[in-house]
Design an enzyme around this catalytic site. Sequence first.
Site, mmCIF file in Angstrom:
data_model
loop_
_atom_site.group_PDB
_atom_site.id
_atom_site.type_symbol
_atom_site.label_atom_id
_atom_site.label_comp_id
_atom_site.label_asym_id
_atom_site.label_seq_id
_atom_site.Cartn_x
_atom_site.Cartn_y
_atom_site.Cartn_z
ATOM 1 N N GLY A 85 -43.976 -4.733 49.949
ATOM 2 C CA GLY A 85 -44.403 -5.606 51.047
ATOM 3 C C GLY A 85 -43.602 -6.828 50.818
ATOM 4 C CE LYS A 122 -59.773 -11.131 53.080
ATOM 5 N NZ LYS A 122 -58.742 -11.733 53.806
ATOM 6 C CG ASP A 143 -59.350 -12.674 57.834
ATOM 7 O OD1 ASP A 143 -58.403 -11.956 57.030
ATOM 8 O OD2 ASP A 143 -59.009 -13.934 58.190
ATOM 9 C CG LEU A 152 -49.901 -12.163 50.039
ATOM 10 C CD1 LEU A 152 -50.895 -13.177 50.252
ATOM 11 C CD2 LEU A 152 -50.219 -10.783 49.574
ATOM 12 C CG HIS A 204 -62.126 -15.749 51.247
ATOM 13 N ND1 HIS A 204 -61.616 -15.020 50.215
ATOM 14 C CD2 HIS A 204 -61.091 -15.732 52.389
ATOM 15 C CE1 HIS A 204 -60.069 -14.766 50.756
ATOM 16 N NE2 HIS A 204 -59.794 -15.192 52.020
ATOM 17 C CG HIS A 221 -56.606 -16.582 48.679
ATOM 18 N ND1 HIS A 221 -57.036 -15.760 49.662
ATOM 19 C CD2 HIS A 221 -56.666 -17.865 48.834
ATOM 20 C CE1 HIS A 221 -56.999 -16.737 50.502
ATOM 21 N NE2 HIS A 221 -56.869 -17.659 50.113
ATOM 22 C CD GLU A 255 -58.009 -20.379 58.285
ATOM 23 O OE1 GLU A 255 -56.846 -20.316 57.883
ATOM 24 O OE2 GLU A 255 -58.628 -19.414 58.335
ATOM 25 C CB THR A 271 -39.888 -8.374 54.404
ATOM 26 O OG1 THR A 271 -40.382 -7.223 54.862
ATOM 27 C CG2 THR A 271 -38.459 -8.165 53.917
ATOM 28 C CE LYS A 303 -57.374 -16.664 61.170
ATOM 29 N NZ LYS A 303 -57.197 -17.431 60.054
#
Length: 455
Positions: A9, A137, A224, A14, A229, A167, A205, A11, A314
């Site tokens: 992956g 994840k 998500d 991430l 997290h 992360h 965010e 391209t 978001k």
Amino acid sequence: MKKAIIIFGSTGNLTYKKLLPAVDTLIHEKRLNPEDRIFLLARHDIDLSSYIEDAKTQVKRHLDWETLESYLEFVYFNLNQPQDYIDLEKRLSNKGYIDNTFYLALPPKLFPVVAKGISESGLVQKGDDSKRIVFEKPFGEDLDSARSINRELWKYFEESQIYRIDHYLGKEMIQNILVVRFANKIFGQTWNHNTIRNIVIIAKETEGVMNRGNYYDKIGALRDMLQSHLLQMAALIGMTKPRTFQSEDIKDAKIKVLNDLKLDASSIVFGQYDGYLNEAKIDENSKTETFIFATAHIYNDKWKGTPIYFITGKKLDEKRSEIIINFKDDNNLTQIFSNATPNNSKLIIKVAPEDGVKFQLNVKQPGLSDEIIPGHLDYCHTCDWIGNTSEAYEKLLLDVLNHNKTLFTRWDEIEAMWEIIDEVQKMDKPLYKYKDYSDIKDIIKTEKGVDIDAL
Ligand code: BG6
């Protein structure tokens, strides 16, 4: 021993945003040797120079492309083609790469096919810890899908070879939570429901979904962000002192919290930002939430009656992640200090954009006044630090290379986190549209009686 990192992956977002910059830093920090290589796999008929040209337009940070290029190899790769795995195996073994990390920067539905491919081609043998496999994840989309992915993985790999990334666990202040809590005796006796009024875990965010509509519209904020997290942060805050600070003991302590934690379904507010339906690759009738507020409790003696408030979304007012520990007041506070404002003492663990710890406590106003005001002790974690600080992905990638699993999630944690989420995701809940953060805060106040600004 020569090391190879093989990115499936390459391209994707991430790789451009996180993995290439992390590799660039590891090279400059001399954590990779000149003979180590990063193999970039993608189903694109291009060579390395065109890959780099594309990548330059996507990567936001300044990288030393010339040096980075000397560590990279581009490989045309079709995930569904067994021969491509066999060719990759030959390529790696002919070049003498034995210590290999397979990084799946791919959607979870592709995990089983790649796991099978790398196993059947002999790229990875079950139980050989010199070959490790890294997953991003979300690990599945619910408990059932996570279990079925995991069953597949365990056919081919031992748990010791599997690295499941969250992360947030690589962020400086998340790593620091256990140090602050357990290296300071002052918190030992006070870190429980007797002293702590509530806990607020926030990840706000300003960006929308950007070019990730395809992924995000199927997942939403609950799965998500909260499933991974935010629940991990809650586990680190809620856990009791582990037996030792070794990886497995820390995970054993976290899992107890996750098993006892439940979201209060009636507290949940789902929001969707105005304009979401016009974003690329979003269903025009999408009911996906881009914001979630939820209250949870940890049902054990340590935490009885202490709510945890989760807030994430978001297109909000600022990019900020933090954990606020709100302390209770002394029962006699206003008898002793009639002018004291209640609920002034708190500890704020600042995760991003600044990292540090802020302690707010009651103090007397300077001068002739007797007013009591909030005073602040503010520790900036990186302000006085001369060396480089590490970004989450640099730390996590380095830990995989060094076979250190502390900051990766174990299967039973994933299972427990999905159990928490599954209980609420099947319920039908209203979806509130919001223009900005104050809109959604008003809704939470009206609908649930919680004043976010007062938390
Ligand atoms: C990712 C989510 O895990 O975390 C993204 O998939 C989110 O939707 C990102 O934007 C936030 O991470 P950070 O490190 O920027 O706070």
